[in-house]
Design an enzyme around this catalytic site. Structure first.
Site, short mmCIF file in Angstrom:
data_model
loop_
_atom_site.label_atom_id
_atom_site.label_comp_id
_atom_site.label_asym_id
_atom_site.label_seq_id
_atom_site.Cartn_x
_atom_site.Cartn_y
_atom_site.Cartn_z
N LYS A 1 0.86 -1.18 0.00
CA LYS A 1 0.00 0.00 0.00
C LYS A 1 0.90 1.23 0.00
O LYS A 1 1.85 1.31 0.76
CB LYS A 1 -0.89 -0.03 1.24
CG LYS A 1 -2.17 0.77 1.16
CD LYS A 1 -3.03 0.44 2.37
CE LYS A 1 -4.38 1.12 2.29
NZ LYS A 1 -5.24 0.76 3.44
N GLU B 1 -19.85 -6.21 9.71
CA GLU B 1 -20.80 -5.48 10.54
C GLU B 1 -21.90 -6.38 11.09
O GLU B 1 -22.38 -6.17 12.22
CB GLU B 1 -21.41 -4.34 9.73
CG GLU B 1 -20.43 -3.25 9.35
CD GLU B 1 -19.68 -3.53 8.06
OE1 GLU B 1 -18.88 -2.69 7.63
OE2 GLU B 1 -19.89 -4.62 7.47
N ARG C 1 -25.93 -2.70 6.43
CA ARG C 1 -25.59 -4.11 6.23
C ARG C 1 -25.97 -4.97 7.44
O ARG C 1 -26.06 -6.19 7.32
CB ARG C 1 -24.09 -4.24 6.00
CG ARG C 1 -23.52 -3.17 5.10
CD ARG C 1 -22.07 -3.41 4.78
NE ARG C 1 -21.95 -4.42 3.74
CZ ARG C 1 -20.79 -4.91 3.31
NH1 ARG C 1 -19.68 -4.50 3.86
NH2 ARG C 1 -20.75 -5.80 2.36
#
Length: 657
Positions: free
Chosen positions: A289, A375, A403
C-alpha cells in the site's frame, strides 16, 4: 510525450514491451501522486495496485470480460487505463467519481463501495454467463484491503467453487495489512519454484491424470480406496506445507501464488495460468500500500489510505487544520467513559482510527475488538457480550449500518440488549457519493421496537448524549453525528422536563406561535437561520432540538399543539424519517397541527461537497424559509392552521379528478 498520454483504451497496453510497461507504471504512480494531492482521495490503495491493474487489463478483455473491484476505491488505475485521465475534478460535483461508475464507462460494473460484496457479484455474473451460453467470458475480481474478512465473501466463494466450469479469477490484493508476508531465504527459494508448480497444477492434463487415477483406485476395492485416501492425504499435506493454499483448495478452488504483485512479468504469468485453467482460480498477490511514495509508506496508521489536499513532495496536509472533528470528540469521551466503567467494550469493523476508538484501544487494548469488515457479526457479537454482562459500543460509519439491520432488529432489539451503536459520518458526507452518504439510518431505525436514537447538535451534546446512551441497559441505543469539524456549541434557552432543548423563541408583534421548527442533530444552525429569516417576514417561531428523536419526547407533541405549523429539518431521507414519526405521534395524540418533513429525497445522491449536495436537493435555509412563508400564507401545502377568526386557506390545492 509520455507513455501514459498514449493510453486511451486497455488494448493500447498490448503493444508495449516489458520495459515500456515498467516505465508506464512509474508514470501512473507519478500521475496519481500529483493529481490526488490536489483533490484528495484514496491514494495509498491505488499506488499499490498499479501493476495488478495493468496485468488484468493486458490478460483479459474488458468490457467483454467483467472486472469488479472490492473495494471500489482501488479503481483509480483502472479509470486511467480506460480513458479517464482528467482527475482535476475527482470526487467533486460534476466531476469523476472516486469509485467505479457505470455512467462514466462501459468498463465499470459495481458502483457500491461496501466491502466484501464483489465475490457475490462475480458468482451472479458468471452464473448468468453460463446460463446465457457465454461461458467463455471471464469474470475477474480484484479483492483486497481486508475485504476477505467479511463473511459475505466466503459465502460467495462456497458457491463459486461448486461449479468448476465458471471462469472466475479472483485476484487477492494482499498488501500486508491483512496477511503477514513470507520472508527469508527459504521463502524466496520456494517462491522461485512456485511458478513452475502452478503451471503444472493449473494445466488440464494434470487434472485429467488425477481424475483417471482417482477413478481407477476407487474402483479397486477396499485396498484401492485406502491407497487413494493415503496418496491424496500425502499430496494435500505436501501442498499445505509448500504454499498457504489449503483453505482455498479445501473449497475446491485452484490457488496460484503468492506472487510479487509489483513484478509485471510475474503478474502476467500468474494471470495467464489462471485464465488457461478456465475455472475458478485464486491468484494471491503480495503488494505494498502506498508503493513508490515515501510519505505514504512512512505513514504508520494507514499508508495514506485516504488523504485530503496535500503537498505532493512531502505528503503534508495543505488544508488548514486545528478544528476539532466530531470523531475526535467521541474518541476522547468514549476513552474517558471506558476509564470509569470496566464493562464498556468497543467494537470496530476494521476502522479503529476512522471511527475514533483508537484512544480507547490505547488505554484498554483488551477491551477493543476489531472484527474486520463484518458489521453483521459485530452486532450479533455485541448482543452476546451484553448478555454476558458487558456494555458494547459498536462504532461504524452510518452507511455501513445498512448491512447489519437484521442483526440489530432480531439479535439486539428483540433481546432487549444494552448495546450502543455510534454512527459516524451520518447524513450527507460529500465527495464519496451515493454509497457513502449516511442518509438511510434514521428511517431504518424508526421501525426498530424499543430503540433509543440521539442526534447531538454540538460537541457538548455529543458527550452528554453518549453518556446517556451507555446508561441504557435494556434496549439498543444509537448516537449519530456528521462528518467533519464540529461547530461551536449552541446553548439552549430552556430544557423541558423530558430533555428537549428549546434553542430559540422568536416572537413577532402579537404573534409568538406561528411555526415550530424541530431541528435534528447538526441541522441546528440551519434551523436558527430559518427562524431569523421568518422573523424578518413577521412570522414568529420556536426552535427546538429533541436531542433524543426516539422515542419521540412528549413535550414535542405538546409544543406542536400550540403552533400553527411544524417544520422538521433532518439530514436523513424524508420517507419514514424523524418528521414522519413525529407526525404519526401527533395524530395518535389527537394533535392536528400541519407538519412538513424537510429532509433528503429517497434518491441516490451524486458526490459533491456537503453544502453543494444540500443545495442541490433544496435543503437550504433560504429555500426552507420561502416554503414556510408560503405555507403560513396559505399558498402552499401543508397549510398552517389559520389565525383565530380566519378561514382555512384554499391556496393551490390540486383538484382531484
Amino acid at each position: 510525450m509520455g507513455l501514459l498520454e498514449t493510453i486511451r483504451d486497455p488494448r493500447d497496453l498490448s503493444r508495449l514491451s516489458l520495459t515500456q510497461l515498467k516505465r508506464l507504471a512509474e508514470e501512473i504512480r507519478s500521475f496519481l501522486i500529483t493529481n490526488v494531492a490536489q483533490t484528495g482521495g484514496h491514494l495509498g490503495p491505488n499506488l499499490g495496485v498499479v501493476e495488478l491493474t495493468m496485468g488484468i487489463h493486458r490478460v483479459f478483455d474488458s468490457p467483454r470480460d467483467s472486472i469488479v473491484f472490492d473495494t471500489g476505491h482501488q479503481s483509480y488505475v483502472h479509470k486511467i487505463l480506460t480513458g479517464r485521465q482528467d482527475f482535476a475534478t475527482l470526487r467533486q460535483q460534476g466531476g469523476m467519481s472516486g469509485y467505479p461508475a457505470r455512467a462514466e464507462s462501459v468498463h465499470d460494473i459495481v458502483e457500491s463501495s461496501h466491502a466484501s460484496s464483489s465475490l457475490s457479484w462475480a458468482d451472479g455474473i458468471s452464473r448468468a454467463r453460463q446460463l446465457n451460453g457465454e461461458g467463455d467470458r471471464y469474470t475477474v475480481v480484484m479483492v483486497g484491503d481486508g475485504a476477505l474478512t467479511g463473511g459475505m465473501a466466503w459465502e460467495a466463494l462456497n458457491n463459486i467453487a461448486a461449479d468448476q466450469r465458471r471462469r472466475v479469477v479472483i485476484v487477492v490484493n494482499d498488501n500486508g495489512r491483512s496477511y503477514a508476508p513470507t520472508i527469508g531465504g527459504l521463502a524466496d527459494y520456494l517462491a522461485s519454484l512456485r511458478p513452475t508448480i502452478d503451471a503444472v497444477r493449473t494445466h488440464h492434463a494434470y487434472e485429467n491424470t488425477l481424475g483417471w487415477w482417482r477413478d481407477r483406485l476407487q474402483k479397486g476395492g477396499p485396498a484401492g480406496r485406502f491407497a487413494y485416501r493415503s496418496l491424496h492425504a500425502a499430496k494435500k499435506g505436501v501442498k499445505d506445507w509448500w504454499t498457504p493454499q489449503g483453505l482455498f483448495e479445501d473449497l475446491g478452488m485452484k490457488y496460484v501464488g503468492p506472487i510479487d504483485g509489483h513484478d509485471l512479468d510475474a503478474v502476467e504469468r500468474a494471470l495467464h495460468k489462471a485464465k488457461n485453467y478456465a475455472g475458478p482460480v485464486i491468484v494471491h498477490a503480495m503488494t505494498e500500500k502506498g508503493r513508490g511514495y515515501a510519505p505514504a509508506r512512512a505513514h504508520e496508521a494507514d499508508q495514506f489510505h485516504a488523504v485530503g489536499i496535500i503537498d505532493p513532495e512531502t505528503g503534508a496536509p495543505v488544508e488548514p487544520g486545528g478544528k476539532e472533528s466530531w470523531t475526535s470528540v467521541f474518541a476522547t469521551e468514549i476513552a474517558e467513559i471506558a476509564d470509569e466503567r470496566s464493562d464498556i467494550v468497543g467494537i470496530t469493523g476494521a476502522m479503529l482510527i476512522p471511527v475514533g476508538l483508537h484512544r480507547f484501544a490505547e488505554r484498554h487494548p483488551e477491551r477493543v475488538i476489531d472484527v474486520g469488515i463484518a458489521e453483521q457479526h459485530a452486532l450479533t457479537s455485541a448482543a452476546g457480550m451484553a448478555f454476558g454482562g458487558l456494555h458494547p459500543v459498536v462504532a461504524l460509519y452510518a452507511t455501513f449500518l445498512n448491512r447489519a439491520f437484521d442483526q440489530l432488529l432480531m439479535d439486539v432489539a428483540l433481546h432487549k440488549a444494552g448495546v450502543t451503536i455510534v454512527l459516524d459520518r451520518a447524513g450527507v458526507t460529500g465527495p464519496d457519493g451515493a454509497s457513502h452518504h449516511g442518509m438511510w439510518d434514521m428511517s431504518m431505525l424508526q421501525i426498530v421496537p424499543g430503540l433509543h436514537l440521539a442526534a447531538p447538535r454540538d460537541a457538548t451534546r455529543l458527550k452528554e448524549e453518549l453518556r446517556e446512551a451507555v446508561a441504557i441497559s435494556d434496549a439498543p441505543s444509537v448516537v449519530r453525528f456528521s462528518k467533519g469539524t464540529v461547530g461551536s456549541d449552541i446553548d439552549a434557552v430552556e430544557r423541558t422536563s423530558d430533555g428537549v432543548d428549546i434553542l430559540a423563541r422568536r416572537p413577532t408583534g402579537d404573534s409568538s406561535n406561528d411555526v415550530l421548527i424541530v431541528s435534528v442533530g447538526a441541522m441546528a444552525d440551519m434551523a436558527l437561520d430559518v427562524a431569523d429569516r421568518l422573523g424578518a417576514q413577521g412570522i414568529s417561531s420556536t426552535v427546538v432540538d429533541p436531542r433524543w428523536v426516539l422515542p419521540v419526547p412528549r413535550s414535542i407533541i405538546s409544543i406542536a399543539a400550540e403552533h400553527r405549523i411544524v417544520i422538521v429539518i433532518e439530514d436523513g431521507v424524508r420517507a419514514g424519517g424523524v418528521g414522519s414519526r413525529i407526525r404519526q405521534e401527533m395524530r395518535a395524540a389527537g394533535v392536528d397541527t400541519a407538519l412538513n418533513e424537510v429532509g433528503l429525497p429517497a434518491e441516490f445522491l451524486d458526490h459533491g461537497s456537503r453544502s453543494e449536495v444540500l443545495e442541490r436537493v433544496g435543503l437550504t435555509a433560504r429555500q426552507i424559509a420561502n416554503d414556510v412563508v408560503a405555507q403560513v400564507l396559505g399558498t402552499k401545502v401543508p397549510f398552517a392552521r389559520p389565525l383565530p377568526g380566519s378561514e382555512m386557506p384554499t391556496g393551490q390545492v390540486p383538484k382531484i379528478q
